[in-house]
Scaffold this active site. Structure first.
Site, PDB file in Angstrom:
ATOM      1  N   HIS A  92      41.507  30.392  42.069  1.00  0.00           N
ATOM      2  CA  HIS A  92      42.021  30.325  40.694  1.00  0.00           C
ATOM      3  C   HIS A  92      40.878  30.305  39.686  1.00  0.00           C
ATOM      4  CE1 HIS A  92      44.745  28.911  37.428  1.00  0.00           C
ATOM      5  NE2 HIS A  92      43.665  28.239  37.048  1.00  0.00           N
ATOM      6  N   GLU A  93      39.871  29.479  39.933  1.00  0.00           N
ATOM      7  CA  GLU A  93      38.749  29.388  38.998  1.00  0.00           C
ATOM      8  C   GLU A  93      37.934  30.675  38.977  1.00  0.00           C
ATOM      9  OE1 GLU A  93      38.791  27.133  36.931  1.00  0.00           O
ATOM     10  OE2 GLU A  93      40.209  25.808  37.947  1.00  0.00           O
ATOM     11  N   GLU A 111      46.804  31.478  32.577  1.00  0.00           N
ATOM     12  CA  GLU A 111      46.894  30.595  33.735  1.00  0.00           C
ATOM     13  C   GLU A 111      47.806  31.201  34.800  1.00  0.00           C
ATOM     14  OE1 GLU A 111      45.230  27.823  34.482  1.00  0.00           O
ATOM     15  OE2 GLU A 111      44.080  28.112  32.632  1.00  0.00           O
ATOM     16  N   HIS A 133      39.562  33.160  36.754  1.00  0.00           N
ATOM     17  CA  HIS A 133      39.258  32.942  35.333  1.00  0.00           C
ATOM     18  C   HIS A 133      37.944  33.625  34.950  1.00  0.00           C
ATOM     19  CE1 HIS A 133      42.499  30.512  33.949  1.00  0.00           C
ATOM     20  NE2 HIS A 133      42.257  29.485  34.731  1.00  0.00           N
TER      21      HIS A 133
END
Length: 274
Positions: free
Chosen positions: A135-136, A203, A139
């Site tokens: 997930h990071e 997100e 980003h």
């Protein structure tokens, strides 16, 4: 296009932000007589400084230290494999004691940093940690941090111009000074509504990209459930508030959701499992 819905939303929000910035630039030109090239150069410098200071402040606020590859070889291996899968350079890995299980990313493609908390590593199993890391990395790959800083920079610029308009058109007394502060805050909040709306959608996109990179959404969904449960049991610290916009977890209720950087956790989990 990888994310046509995100591109469409960015086009709408970007157009609104550009219109607000252009209006602020015209007001600055009329009020101070500054040529447009100078206004643009000052704006770029302002956002650049904000980006550099913001990255430094986020890492400093949690006391982040480099994540030792000798102590955590599995995490480095996971990040290296995920980075290759996502087509980005392996970011710098750091660890911090945040009081709650959490993680966040700062920087851009080629110069990113991912910070995980000690509490996160104690709470999650290997598959769940991998989901959070993916997930990071998403980003960073999607340039989300840069876009957030750009949006916040435009909001700040528009607010500063609004404050000067109040000061220059008033009697320049103490009442005008406080009025300018109030107007600046209101204008900045208005602009940030658009920035936060796109942040919440980003997100979902990062969750989707993470699920694609690890072969499914279940590990990240379980991670979010555990993180949410631990956050509910722990009291929020000042550190958490300072980096909340960058963290993997964030949830509010009522009217405050308009200014939330993250969508409701239950909706993210539902999407991951569907």
């Amino acid at each position: 296009m990888r994310h046509p819905s995100l591109v469409a939303r960015m086009a709408v929000v970007g157009s609104i932000l550009f219109a607000l910035y252009a209006a602020a630039a015209m007001v600055a030109y009329a009020a101070f007589g500054l040529p447009y090239p100078i206004i643009i150069a000052l704006s770029v410098l302002f956002v650049g400084v904000q980006y550099k200071i913001g990255k430094w402040a986020a890492l400093r606020s949690v006391g982040a230290e480099d994540l030792s590859e000798d102590r955590f070889p599995e995490i480095h291996r996971q990040v290296e494999a995920l980075s290759d899968e996502m087509g980005i350079e392996k970011p710098r890995l750091m660890i911090a004691r945040m009081g709650v299980p959490n993680a966040f990313a700062v920087g851009r493609k080629g110069a990113g940093t991912v910070v995980v908390s000690e509490e996160l590593l104690r709470t999650l199993n290997d598959d769940e940690v991998e989901g959070v890391l993916a997930h990071e990395l998403a980003h960073i790959g999607n340039r989300d941090v840069v876009m957030m800083v750009l949006g916040q920079g435009i909001a700040s610029i528009v607010a500063i111009v609004a404050q000067w308009v109040v000061l220059l058109t008033g009697d320049n007394d103490i009442a005008d000074f406080f009025l300018a502060l109030v107007v600046g805050q209101i204008v900045q909040l208005f602009v940030m509504l658009f920035v936060m709306a796109i942040s919440r959608y980003r997100e979902y996109v990062a969750d989707s990209d993470a699920a694609g990179a690890i072969g499914g959404g279940e590990p990240l969904a379980r991670a979010l459930e555990k993180i949410s449960s631990e956050n509910e049991r722990a009291q929020e610290s000042a550190i958490d508030q300072e980096v909340s916009a960058l963290c993997i977890f964030g949830d509010t209720s009522g009217l405050a959701r308009l200014f939330a950087t993250h969508p409701p956790i239950e909706k993210r989990i539902e999407r991951l499992r569907n």
